[in-house]
Design a protein around this motif. Structure first.
Motif, PDB file in Angstrom:
ATOM      1  N   ALA A  14     -46.139 -72.497  89.048  1.00 21.73           N
ATOM      2  CA  ALA A  14     -46.148 -73.791  88.306  1.00 21.73           C
ATOM      3  C   ALA A  14     -48.133 -73.231  87.584  1.00 21.73           C
ATOM      4  CB  ALA A  14     -46.424 -74.464  89.068  1.00 21.73           C
ATOM      5  N   GLY A  15     -48.090 -73.789  85.996  1.00 21.04           N
ATOM      6  CA  GLY A  15     -49.693 -73.807  85.450  1.00 21.04           C
ATOM      7  C   GLY A  15     -49.054 -72.589  84.385  1.00 21.04           C
ATOM      8  N   GLY A  16     -48.332 -72.004  84.607  1.00 18.85           N
ATOM      9  CA  GLY A  16     -48.225 -70.348  83.743  1.00 18.85           C
ATOM     10  C   GLY A  16     -48.017 -70.672  82.264  1.00 18.85           C
ATOM     11  N   SER A  17     -47.267 -69.676  81.201  1.00 20.20           N
ATOM     12  CA  SER A  17     -46.709 -69.830  80.300  1.00 20.20           C
ATOM     13  C   SER A  17     -45.854 -68.845  79.705  1.00 20.20           C
ATOM     14  CB  SER A  17     -48.386 -69.345  79.676  1.00 20.20           C
ATOM     15  OG  SER A  17     -49.117 -70.322  79.579  1.00 20.20           O
ATOM     16  N   LEU A  18     -44.716 -69.631  79.181  1.00 15.08           N
ATOM     17  CA  LEU A  18     -44.336 -68.513  78.943  1.00 15.08           C
ATOM     18  C   LEU A  18     -43.519 -68.546  77.493  1.00 15.08           C
ATOM     19  CD1 LEU A  18     -41.243 -68.650  81.043  1.00 15.08           C
ATOM     20  CD2 LEU A  18     -42.361 -66.836  81.089  1.00 15.08           C
ATOM     21  N   ARG A  19     -42.789 -67.432  76.703  1.00 10.89           N
ATOM     22  CA  ARG A  19     -42.337 -68.060  75.488  1.00 10.89           C
ATOM     23  C   ARG A  19     -41.289 -68.192  75.112  1.00 10.89           C
ATOM     24  NH1 ARG A  19     -46.409 -68.554  70.689  1.00 10.89           N
ATOM     25  NH2 ARG A  19     -44.937 -67.245  68.650  1.00 10.89           N
ATOM     26  N   LEU A  20     -40.522 -68.558  73.763  1.00 15.97           N
ATOM     27  CA  LEU A  20     -39.286 -68.267  74.000  1.00 15.97           C
ATOM     28  C   LEU A  20     -38.945 -68.025  72.642  1.00 15.97           C
ATOM     29  CD1 LEU A  20     -37.353 -71.333  76.051  1.00 15.97           C
ATOM     30  CD2 LEU A  20     -38.043 -68.621  76.663  1.00 15.97           C
ATOM     31  N   SER A  21     -38.019 -67.233  71.737  1.00 17.46           N
ATOM     32  CA  SER A  21     -37.645 -66.844  70.746  1.00 17.46           C
ATOM     33  C   SER A  21     -36.382 -66.862  69.801  1.00 17.46           C
ATOM     34  CB  SER A  21     -38.438 -65.557  70.134  1.00 17.46           C
ATOM     35  OG  SER A  21     -38.189 -65.264  69.169  1.00 17.46           O
ATOM     36  N   ASP A  73     -40.422 -69.009  57.977  1.00 17.59           N
ATOM     37  CA  ASP A  73     -39.193 -68.545  57.778  1.00 17.59           C
ATOM     38  C   ASP A  73     -38.973 -67.753  57.145  1.00 17.59           C
ATOM     39  OD1 ASP A  73     -39.888 -71.929  57.484  1.00 17.59           O
ATOM     40  OD2 ASP A  73     -37.884 -71.438  57.516  1.00 17.59           O
ATOM     41  N   ALA A  74     -39.600 -66.292  56.787  1.00 18.25           N
ATOM     42  CA  ALA A  74     -39.467 -65.039  56.260  1.00 18.25           C
ATOM     43  C   ALA A  74     -38.662 -64.140  57.316  1.00 18.25           C
ATOM     44  CB  ALA A  74     -41.080 -64.692  56.522  1.00 18.25           C
ATOM     45  N   ASN A  75     -39.341 -65.080  58.567  1.00 16.10           N
ATOM     46  CA  ASN A  75     -37.983 -63.722  59.389  1.00 16.10           C
ATOM     47  C   ASN A  75     -36.932 -64.586  59.953  1.00 16.10           C
ATOM     48  OD1 ASN A  75     -39.982 -61.230  59.408  1.00 16.10           O
ATOM     49  ND2 ASN A  75     -41.438 -62.674  59.839  1.00 16.10           N
ATOM     50  N   HIS A  76     -36.591 -66.020  59.278  1.00 14.97           N
ATOM     51  CA  HIS A  76     -35.981 -66.446  60.132  1.00 14.97           C
ATOM     52  C   HIS A  76     -35.626 -66.796  61.452  1.00 14.97           C
ATOM     53  CE1 HIS A  76     -34.169 -66.066  56.465  1.00 14.97           C
ATOM     54  NE2 HIS A  76     -33.757 -65.380  56.561  1.00 14.97           N
ATOM     55  N   ARG A  77     -36.917 -67.028  62.128  1.00  9.95           N
ATOM     56  CA  ARG A  77     -37.398 -66.803  63.881  1.00  9.95           C
ATOM     57  C   ARG A  77     -38.325 -68.241  63.665  1.00  9.95           C
ATOM     58  NH1 ARG A  77     -38.295 -63.121  67.421  1.00  9.95           N
ATOM     59  NH2 ARG A  77     -38.115 -61.641  65.493  1.00  9.95           N
ATOM     60  N   THR A  78     -37.812 -69.086  64.836  1.00 10.88           N
ATOM     61  CA  THR A  78     -38.141 -70.369  65.465  1.00 10.88           C
ATOM     62  C   THR A  78     -38.871 -69.687  66.960  1.00 10.88           C
ATOM     63  OG1 THR A  78     -38.611 -72.250  66.302  1.00 10.88           O
ATOM     64  CG2 THR A  78     -36.454 -71.264  66.681  1.00 10.88           C
ATOM     65  N   TYR A  94     -31.677 -73.691  75.224  1.00 11.19           N
ATOM     66  CA  TYR A  94     -31.423 -73.389  73.888  1.00 11.19           C
ATOM     67  C   TYR A  94     -31.843 -73.555  72.513  1.00 11.19           C
ATOM     68  CZ  TYR A  94     -27.357 -73.522  77.294  1.00 11.19           C
ATOM     69  OH  TYR A  94     -26.013 -73.648  78.755  1.00 11.19           O
ATOM     70  N   CYS A  95     -31.748 -72.562  71.985  1.00  6.48           N
ATOM     71  CA  CYS A  95     -32.338 -73.043  70.152  1.00  6.48           C
ATOM     72  C   CYS A  95     -30.996 -73.423  69.257  1.00  6.48           C
ATOM     73  CB  CYS A  95     -33.346 -71.923  69.488  1.00  6.48           C
ATOM     74  SG  CYS A  95     -31.638 -69.643  69.386  1.00  6.48           S
ATOM     75  N   TYR A  96     -31.547 -74.040  68.541  1.00  7.57           N
ATOM     76  CA  TYR A  96     -30.867 -74.483  67.556  1.00  7.57           C
ATOM     77  C   TYR A  96     -30.793 -74.516  65.886  1.00  7.57           C
ATOM     78  CZ  TYR A  96     -28.020 -78.669  65.187  1.00  7.57           C
ATOM     79  OH  TYR A  96     -26.887 -78.770  63.843  1.00  7.57           O
ATOM     80  N   LEU A  97     -30.235 -73.829  65.273  1.00  9.47           N
ATOM     81  CA  LEU A  97     -30.992 -73.996  64.005  1.00  9.47           C
ATOM     82  C   LEU A  97     -29.423 -74.544  63.279  1.00  9.47           C
ATOM     83  CD1 LEU A  97     -32.160 -71.791  64.997  1.00  9.47           C
ATOM     84  CD2 LEU A  97     -32.161 -70.472  63.289  1.00  9.47           C
TER      85      LEU A  97
END
Length: 120
Positions: A14-21, A73-78, A94-97
């Motif tokens: 708790a209090g930490g960070s994560l990054r999803l791609s 958008d250049a790399n089709h990434r979120t 889940y990502c949704y595009l």
């Protein structure tokens, strides 16, 4: 069907960070909508963050001020930067595009889902 590739996630205190791609293949011409959803244990899938092509993000109240959605958008990434994580953020994300392929066909696809676990 457009296959999306999710990465990131994992285990954090708790209090930490994560990054999803989430990345779409090069066969995509244009992405209109980039969203992130999550399924918490015993609950329905819920919208966490959304970003249209107008580049205006919106967030669920439960994550406002902590999560940041971005689009490349250049790399089709979120990406979804998750800060100050709480145990209640534990979920499968889940990502949704949605957009248009290079064959000028509309598409909408979900990522495979990725586990995020936050310990107290």
């Amino acid at each position: 069907q457009v296959q999306l590739e999710e990465s990131g996630g994992g285990f954090v205190q708790a209090g930490g960070s994560l990054r999803l791609s989430c990345k779409a293949p090069r066969s995509i011409s244009r992405i209109e909508q980039m969203d992130w959803y999550r399924e918490r244990p015993g609950k329905q899938r819920e919208l966490v963050a959304m970003m249209s092509r107008a580049n205006r993000p919106d967030y669920a109240d439960s994550v406002k001020g902590r999560f940041i959605i971005s689009r490349d958008d250049a790399n089709h990434r979120t990406s979804l930067q998750m800060n100050n994580l709480r145990p209640e953020d534990t979920a499968v994300y889940y990502c949704y595009l949605a957009g248009v392929t290079s064959q000028v066909r509309g598409f909408s696809s979900w990522g495979q889902g990725i586990q995020v676990t936050v310990s107290s």
